[in-house]
Design a protein around this motif. Structure first.
Motif, PDB file in Angstrom:
ATOM      1  N   LEU A 180      34.323  41.560   6.542  1.00 15.18           N
ATOM      2  CA  LEU A 180      33.614  40.335   6.938  1.00 15.18           C
ATOM      3  C   LEU A 180      32.302  40.633   7.647  1.00 15.18           C
ATOM      4  CD1 LEU A 180      36.647  38.340   8.367  1.00 15.18           C
ATOM      5  CD2 LEU A 180      35.347  37.759   6.309  1.00 15.18           C
ATOM      6  N   GLY A 181      32.078  41.905   8.007  1.00 15.63           N
ATOM      7  CA  GLY A 181      30.866  42.275   8.740  1.00 15.63           C
ATOM      8  C   GLY A 181      31.042  42.180  10.246  1.00 15.63           C
ATOM      9  N   ARG A 185      29.322  24.587  12.085  1.00 13.12           N
ATOM     10  CA  ARG A 185      29.526  24.131  13.456  1.00 13.12           C
ATOM     11  C   ARG A 185      28.588  24.781  14.470  1.00 13.12           C
ATOM     12  NH1 ARG A 185      33.725  20.228  13.564  1.00 13.12           N
ATOM     13  NH2 ARG A 185      33.290  19.437  11.497  1.00 13.12           N
ATOM     14  N   GLY A 186      27.834  25.808  14.076  1.00 10.37           N
ATOM     15  CA  GLY A 186      26.814  26.396  14.938  1.00 10.37           C
ATOM     16  C   GLY A 186      27.339  27.175  16.132  1.00 10.37           C
ATOM     17  N   LEU A 187      28.530  27.729  16.029  1.00  6.98           N
ATOM     18  CA  LEU A 187      29.029  28.549  17.134  1.00  6.98           C
ATOM     19  C   LEU A 187      28.174  29.816  17.268  1.00  6.98           C
ATOM     20  CD1 LEU A 187      32.934  28.453  16.788  1.00  6.98           C
ATOM     21  CD2 LEU A 187      31.424  26.952  18.080  1.00  6.98           C
ATOM     22  N   ASP A 188      27.988  30.275  18.516  1.00  5.14           N
ATOM     23  CA  ASP A 188      27.177  31.474  18.760  1.00  5.14           C
ATOM     24  C   ASP A 188      27.860  32.726  18.231  1.00  5.14           C
ATOM     25  OD1 ASP A 188      25.332  29.997  20.078  1.00  5.14           O
ATOM     26  OD2 ASP A 188      26.215  30.335  22.062  1.00  5.14           O
ATOM     27  N   ARG A 189      29.177  32.728  18.322  1.00  7.86           N
ATOM     28  CA  ARG A 189      29.878  33.990  18.127  1.00  7.86           C
ATOM     29  C   ARG A 189      31.340  33.691  17.854  1.00  7.86           C
ATOM     30  NH1 ARG A 189      32.258  36.948  22.390  1.00  7.86           N
ATOM     31  NH2 ARG A 189      32.205  39.190  22.092  1.00  7.86           N
ATOM     32  N   VAL A 190      31.940  34.482  16.988  1.00  7.42           N
ATOM     33  CA  VAL A 190      33.375  34.377  16.727  1.00  7.42           C
ATOM     34  C   VAL A 190      33.946  35.783  16.859  1.00  7.42           C
ATOM     35  CG1 VAL A 190      35.136  33.856  14.987  1.00  7.42           C
ATOM     36  CG2 VAL A 190      33.101  32.400  15.181  1.00  7.42           C
ATOM     37  N   ASP A 228      28.003  37.282  14.871  1.00  8.19           N
ATOM     38  CA  ASP A 228      27.204  36.076  15.092  1.00  8.19           C
ATOM     39  C   ASP A 228      26.577  35.668  13.755  1.00  8.19           C
ATOM     40  OD1 ASP A 228      24.926  37.637  14.662  1.00  8.19           O
ATOM     41  OD2 ASP A 228      24.501  37.878  16.799  1.00  8.19           O
ATOM     42  N   LEU A 229      25.819  34.584  13.777  1.00  5.88           N
ATOM     43  CA  LEU A 229      25.307  34.030  12.527  1.00  5.88           C
ATOM     44  C   LEU A 229      24.388  35.015  11.807  1.00  5.88           C
ATOM     45  CD1 LEU A 229      25.075  31.679  10.586  1.00  5.88           C
ATOM     46  CD2 LEU A 229      23.251  30.736  12.016  1.00  5.88           C
ATOM     47  N   THR A 230      23.502  35.684  12.575  1.00  3.02           N
ATOM     48  CA  THR A 230      22.565  36.620  11.954  1.00  3.02           C
ATOM     49  C   THR A 230      23.318  37.732  11.233  1.00  3.02           C
ATOM     50  OG1 THR A 230      21.098  36.166  13.793  1.00  3.02           O
ATOM     51  CG2 THR A 230      20.541  38.044  12.396  1.00  3.02           C
ATOM     52  N   ALA A 251      32.506  28.046  10.923  1.00  2.00           N
ATOM     53  CA  ALA A 251      32.308  28.144  12.377  1.00  2.00           C
ATOM     54  C   ALA A 251      30.855  28.436  12.736  1.00  2.00           C
ATOM     55  CB  ALA A 251      33.214  29.239  12.952  1.00  2.00           C
ATOM     56  N   LEU A 252      30.227  29.368  12.003  1.00  2.00           N
ATOM     57  CA  LEU A 252      28.885  29.834  12.385  1.00  2.00           C
ATOM     58  C   LEU A 252      27.777  28.979  11.767  1.00  2.00           C
ATOM     59  CD1 LEU A 252      29.612  33.652  11.973  1.00  2.00           C
ATOM     60  CD2 LEU A 252      29.314  32.448  14.142  1.00  2.00           C
TER      61      LEU A 252
END
Ligand SMILES: CC(C)(COP(=O)(O)OP(=O)(O)OC[C@H]1O[C@@H](n2cnc3c(N)ncnc32)[C@H](O)[C@@H]1OP(=O)(O)O)[C@@H](O)C(=O)NCCC(=O)NCCS
Length: 127
Positions: free
Chosen positions: A98-99, A75-80, A121-123, A71-72
């Motif tokens: 999972l953090g 697919r580049g989603l901002d946030r899950v 988020d990705l970071t 997802a992150l």
């Protein structure tokens, strides 16, 4: 069609013949204790649901990690987000591993029981 493979699992879209085994899983009150009717939320959320014979082997953590990566990163989603009912310690444990950060507490729109919203988020995922 997208499929996600982990060392032990294949995550794929539904097939018609998944319906009967999934109905068996959903008919088990141990499985549905923290899920209610499983309505879709106004956000991209991950959740997990296994038959009890598969609990305690790390499958949920393994599948969730691969899904967040997809997802992150893919697919580049901002946030899950992921939502748990207060008391669902197994799910909170998975989210922590999972953090995912505990963001807020809210109430279920139908029955009012307390819910905890976790997000990543990705970071944060790559940290
Ligand atoms: C929630 C669920 C998917 C967890 O499955 P699982 O196979 O036990 O998950 P994992 O093995 O990947 O990891 C669970 C973690 O929580 C811990 N855990 C399991 N049950 C626990 C409990 N009752 N209380 C506290 N921690 C618990 C495990 O020890 C593990 O942590 P560890 O890796 O540090 O040892 C499974 O119990 C299930 O399908 N429940 C019914 C559906 C449900 O309620 N889904 C949640 C909707 S958000």
């Amino acid at each position: 069609m997208t499929e996600i493979r982990t060392p032990r699992l294949l995550l794929r879209r539904w097939h018609d013949d998944d319906l009967a085994p999934m109905a068996d899983i959903d008919a088990d009150p141990r499985v549905m204790r923290w899920i209610d009717d499983g309505s879709v939320l106004p956000a991209v959320a991950i959740s997990w649901r296994f038959g009890p014979q598969f609990w305690g082997q790390g499958y949920a953590s393994e599948a969730a990690h691969a899904t967040l990566e997809f997802a992150l990163q893919d697919r580049g989603l901002d946030r899950v987000i992921s939502i748990s009912q207060v008391g669902d310690d197994a799910s909170e444990n998975i989210m922590r591993k999972l953090g995912m950060e505990w963001e807020s507490e809210t109430a279920h729109p139908v029955h009012g029981r307390p819910l905890r919203v976790h997000a990543i988020d990705l970071t944060e995922f790559q940290a």
